[in-house]
Design a protein around this motif. Structure first.
Motif, PDB file in Angstrom:
ATOM      1  N   UNK A 151     -22.478 -53.069  13.382  1.00 33.15           N
ATOM      2  CA  UNK A 151     -21.603 -52.141  12.676  1.00 33.15           C
ATOM      3  C   UNK A 151     -20.218 -52.773  12.597  1.00 33.15           C
ATOM      4  N   UNK A 152     -19.697 -52.895  11.391  1.00 33.98           N
ATOM      5  CA  UNK A 152     -18.406 -53.555  11.206  1.00 33.98           C
ATOM      6  C   UNK A 152     -17.250 -52.759  11.780  1.00 33.98           C
ATOM      7  N   UNK A 153     -17.419 -51.453  11.909  1.00 32.90           N
ATOM      8  CA  UNK A 153     -16.317 -50.619  12.409  1.00 32.90           C
ATOM      9  C   UNK A 153     -16.380 -50.484  13.929  1.00 32.90           C
ATOM     10  N   UNK A 154     -17.548 -50.108  14.448  1.00 36.46           N
ATOM     11  CA  UNK A 154     -17.655 -49.853  15.887  1.00 36.46           C
ATOM     12  C   UNK A 154     -18.109 -51.082  16.663  1.00 36.46           C
ATOM     13  N   UNK A 155     -18.521 -52.157  15.948  1.00 38.13           N
ATOM     14  CA  UNK A 155     -19.009 -53.374  16.563  1.00 38.13           C
ATOM     15  C   UNK A 155     -20.290 -53.159  17.365  1.00 38.13           C
ATOM     16  N   UNK A 161     -23.321 -43.944   6.142  1.00 37.31           N
ATOM     17  CA  UNK A 161     -21.986 -44.471   5.824  1.00 37.31           C
ATOM     18  C   UNK A 161     -21.635 -45.723   6.596  1.00 37.31           C
ATOM     19  N   UNK A 162     -22.539 -46.179   7.459  1.00 36.84           N
ATOM     20  CA  UNK A 162     -22.222 -47.355   8.262  1.00 36.84           C
ATOM     21  C   UNK A 162     -22.274 -48.623   7.400  1.00 36.84           C
ATOM     22  N   UNK A 163     -21.341 -49.533   7.692  1.00 37.35           N
ATOM     23  CA  UNK A 163     -21.315 -50.840   7.033  1.00 37.35           C
ATOM     24  C   UNK A 163     -21.908 -51.846   7.998  1.00 37.35           C
ATOM     25  N   UNK A 164     -23.139 -52.300   7.667  1.00 37.10           N
ATOM     26  CA  UNK A 164     -23.908 -53.131   8.569  1.00 37.10           C
ATOM     27  C   UNK A 164     -23.852 -54.586   8.078  1.00 37.10           C
ATOM     28  N   UNK A 165     -23.662 -55.486   9.033  1.00 39.15           N
ATOM     29  CA  UNK A 165     -23.700 -56.925   8.760  1.00 39.15           C
ATOM     30  C   UNK A 165     -24.887 -57.522   9.510  1.00 39.15           C
TER      31      UNK A 165
END
Length: 888
Positions: A89-93, A47-51
């Protein structure tokens, strides 16, 4: 082809890159937007949104799907190229990093198919299935290096490239397929795959200039179509071959360079393009000059930058007057100019040497001559010719002339002829021969632009112009002109007024004295002595004349000499006429209207005097003593210097028209007075003081003349209407008479009638003679209505009763019938007493017979001379022969 390498490690599920350093082999030439490799990132929860990011963003870019693309086109060096790929990770950085090492593949050697017997296998990576334990070992995805395929391959086709298979094909029956542009998308059919063996092949030669790379995706499914492996990306790069020649953007290039330019001066740039890979030797061009024409003053006047195509000068001596244009043959060669392996093409560079002002204008002669008649302007007196070696009709060739001496008063100017470049010496101010007989001008010639640096004007750029003035017969002139005199009006005829003489400017010509004449005298008051110019009056001068404007009278006189040609001049005499009291004042208006009662009954009048102050107003108004009724009935009061008011003295004056004399005296010395008669109309008025009788209407509206004109117009209009009605009635009568007298069938005009046919013998017995009998019964429809009768019919009286004949009479009764009808006509008192055309279409009630031709009455003469018919023309000749021919 380079072997495909990958490293796998057994580990438990851990979020991040599967390895710290990733190595990949790619082609040496990298194009902007080209996919290079695919990095894998494992996310345990999914579910992680990776950049993704790159440490070299100007060279490499990482897509959201982990594919690394080249940002620009460049050549990889022999040493490996390294950069860092990061994932955040866009949420946890939280951030992970992996170092990527790119190694360039060996140069393509063109090995034959026999040297490449081994076809690489691309194996699908292992997958983690849903029913597996989270701690089950998983093989990471493969990163497939690009497949390099040369363009323009000769085959044979289809040519095998790689084989794609899955480790699960040992337990399952799998089917393989590829998708993407070149497979199932346009252009379709370039790449095919064997669905059983997974063998990927190319079906025809490729062209890098059309498509430089193909991005395919391989799939593996079972016989039911269920996906058993994740799709893998396959990149196929088309290796460039030197199959395109350089092409110049223009076949002929045009440039300019000023003459006298120093070495190193930029001239122009030629450009060629090559459809091959510009980052490879196949597309790297080099320029050189093959030839120069002409080869003077040096065969190497120009050089070209072999990489940029810039043409510059390398030698001095450019002279437009010697060589105006150079033609260079330029060659462009690819393979970095390799004359052995490179392809080349040529173009033409045309270099025009432009003119600079390095040649001053020079006069063709040191002295120019000309002549001009005196008093003439806008006349060209001399043409100054110059030579200039510069390019014609350019600022360096166009000449400008200026006078440096000899014309202090500015009587001359020099214009330049735009076609011949000559200087046109022109007179702009009149020259008097008696004052100046010759001019010597100094003229200098220059160009519109300054001379080039280091060049001076030679002595030939200066010349002199000698101009001779020609004496001509000039017109005499009056002094002064105009001449103004002051004179009282009323000067009698024959009085000497003044002397008006002229002078002749020609002092060096032998000619007699001047003669004078009158040119304009509107009132014909003056005459001039032709010899001495003395002016006398021929009539009394009157300031009040219509020819005098603002007290000024103008007359024009002419003075003529006897030169060759004869010349004349005019002079104007202005006479300012002084006023005298020679006009008595008059009353204005001449007619007025007032009421017959005392209130209101004032009439405003004005005194008018043609004279001017002090012989005009203020005026004195009074009524005469005689007749006595004037002062008894009227009174006058002055209300201003020029106006007075006339009113009734008595309470009531009977309506009518009265002549009231008024004596008006001006203020002149001596005084002038006159008795003016004012015609006053006295009428009945309403409460507003307006006349109410008919006379007021006529006076205030239309005059007697206008009323008479209106009546005449009405009478003329009535006469025209009456004449039109009479003309219409006469035309109707003539139309009816023509219809009655001439039957269309009996009209003999323009017809040929035969009169020599007389009966057919016994055939006459076949005619139907019943129409000449009076029938016993009459059908009602055949009876003519009572009210419809012709003008030539008999009036309705008691009709004679004709004997009733049988229905089938004997032919002998016809004669009796005709005789009875003839007798009835002779005895009828209403019938005309003269022979005329009788109409028999109405023969009593019940008659259905048609009309008969005219019959002569029994009283007509039996003997008649018909010879006059011969005079009526050929149409009546037959009648004349029949009736005037005697017994025959």
């Amino acid at each position: 082809q380079a072997p495909i390498k990958a490293t796998c490690e057994d580990m438990s599920c851990k979020t991040g890159f599967p390895e710290d350093v990733h190595s990949a082999v790619v082609s040496r030439s990298v194009h902007g937007g080209q996919p290079l490799l695919n990095v894998r990132f494992r996310s345990c929860d999914g579910n992680k949104k990776i950049h993704f990011g790159s440490s070299e963003p100007e060279d490499f870019r990482v897509g959201e799907d982990g594919v690394v693309y080249a940002e620009r086109s460049f050549q990889l060096s022999a040493e490996p190229t390294e950069f860092v790929v990061s994932a955040q990770d866009k949420e946890t950085q939280e951030e992970w990093q992996m170092r990527v090492k790119l190694t360039p593949e060996p140069a393509f050697t063109g090995a034959s198919e026999k040297d490449q017997k081994k076809i690489e296998d691309i194996i699908f990576p292992w997958q983690q299935y849903k029913h597996s334990s989270p701690l089950k070992r998983q093989k990471r995805d493969w990163v497939i290096p690009p497949i390099n395929l040369p363009e323009n391959s000769r085959g044979p086709f289809p040519q095998e490239l790689v084989r794609i298979r899955s480790d699960r094909d040992k337990s399952l029956s799998l089917r393989y397929s590829v998708t993407g542009p070149g497979a199932d998308q346009p252009p379709t059919g370039i790449f095919i795959i064997n669905p059983i063996s997974g063998q990927l092949s190319v079906t025809k030669p490729l062209d890098r200039e059309q498509i430089a790379s193909f991005h395919l995706r391989a799939h593996a499914v079972d016989v039911n179509g269920n996906q058993v492996e994740n799709p893998i990306d396959i990149v196929i790069n088309v290796i460039d071959m030197n199959d395109n020649r350089p092409e110049f953007l223009h076949q002929v290039w045009n440039g300019t360079v000023p003459e006298g330019s120093k070495p190193g001066t930029y001239v122009m740039t030629v450009t060629a393009i090559d459809a091959d890979d510009p980052n490879a030797q196949n597309g790297m061009l080099r320029y050189r000059i093959l030839s120069q024409a002409p080869s003077s003053p040096s065969p190497n006047m120009f050089t070209i930058n072999n990489e940029t195509g810039d043409i510059i000068t390398v030698a001095a001596g450019l002279d437009r007057e010697k060589v105006q244009q150079y033609t260079l043959i330029i060659q462009a060669t690819d393979m970095e100019g390799n004359p052995t392996y490179g392809l080349s093409n040529t173009a033409t560079a045309v270099i025009t040497v432009t003119d600079v002002n390095d040649n001053p204008p020079e006069f063709t002669a040191m002295t120019f001559y000309g002549e001009v008649p005196e008093n003439r302007v806008d006349v060209i007196v001399a043409n100054l010719t110059v030579t200039d070696k510069d390019q014609p009709h350019t600022p360096a060739w166009n000449a400008m002339y200026r006078m440096t001496g000899g014309d202090p008063t500015g009587r001359f100017t020099i214009l330049t002829d735009p076609n011949s470049n000559d200087g046109l010496v022109t007179v702009v101010k009149p020259i008097d021969f008696e004052t100046n007989r010759m001019f010597v001008l100094t003229v200098a010639a220059e160009n519109q632009v300054p001379l080039a640096k280091g060049i001076q004007h030679p002595p030939q750029s200066t010349a002199t112009v000698s101009i001779t003035v020609i004496d001509v017969n000039e017109s005499p002139y009056f002094v002064p002109n105009p001449k103004l005199i002051r004179q009282e009006e009323g000067l009698l005829a024959g009085s000497m007024l003044t002397t008006f003489t002229a002078q002749d400017p020609d002092r060096y010509m032998q000619q007699t004295s001047l003669r004078y004449s009158k040119l304009s005298d509107p009132a014909n008051w003056l005459k001039i002595d032709p010899v001495n110019g003395q002016i006398t009056t021929t009539a009394v001068l009157d300031r009040e004349s219509i020819y005098v404007q603002n007290n000024m009278y103008n007359a024009t006189f002419l003075a003529s000499d006897n030169g060759i040609p004869p010349m004349s001049g005019t002079g104007t005499l202005q006479i300012h006429l002084l006023d005298i009291n020679d006009n008595a004042p008059q009353v204005n208006p001449k007619e007025a209207t007032t009421c017959e009662t005392l209130q209101p009954n004032a009439i405003n009048i004005t005194a008018v005097d043609p004279d001017i102050d002090p012989n005009a107003g203020p005026f004195a108004f009074e009524l005469p003593d005689t007749p006595a009724s004037i002062k008894r009935n009227w009174t006058i009061v002055r209300i201003s210097g020029d106006h007075a008011q006339l009113s009734l003295r008595i309470r009531f004056l009977e309506a009518g028209i009265y002549d009231v004399p008024i004596v008006i005296t001006d203020s002149g010395n001596p005084h002038a007075s006159s008795t003016s008669v004012l015609k006053v109309k006295v009428c009945q008025c309403d409460i507003n003081g307006d006349c109410t009788d008919v006379d007021r209407i006529v006076g205030a509206g239309l005059g007697t003349g206008a009323i008479i004109a209106i009546l005449l117009c009405i009478i003329i209009l009535l006469i025209l209407v009456l004449m039109f009605v009479v003309w219409m009635k006469r035309r109707d009568k003539e139309r009816q008479a023509k219809q009655l007298l001439i039957d269309p069938e009996d009209d003999v005009r323009d017809n040929i009638l035969k009169y020599d046919e007389e009966g057919g013998g016994e055939e006459d017995q076949d005619y139907d003679l019943s129409q000449l009998q009076q029938p016993d019964t009459v059908e009602p429809d055949a009876i003519k209505p009572v009210g419809i009768r012709r003008l030539d019919e008999r009036p309705i009286h008691a009709e004679p009763q004709y004997p009733v004949r049988s229905a089938a009479p004997h032919p002998g009764d016809i004669g009796d019938f005709i005789n009875e009808g003839l007798k009835a006509a002779d005895n009828d008192p209403t019938a005309p007493p003269y022979d005329s055309l009788l109409v028999f279409d109405y023969e009593g009630s019940g008659s259905t017979a048609g009309s008969l031709s005219s019959l002569n009455s029994s009283s007509s003469g039996g003997e008649q001379d018909y010879d006059y018919l011969n005079d009526w023309g050929p149409r009546f000749k037959k009648l004349a022969d029949m009736y005037g021919g005697g017994d025959d």
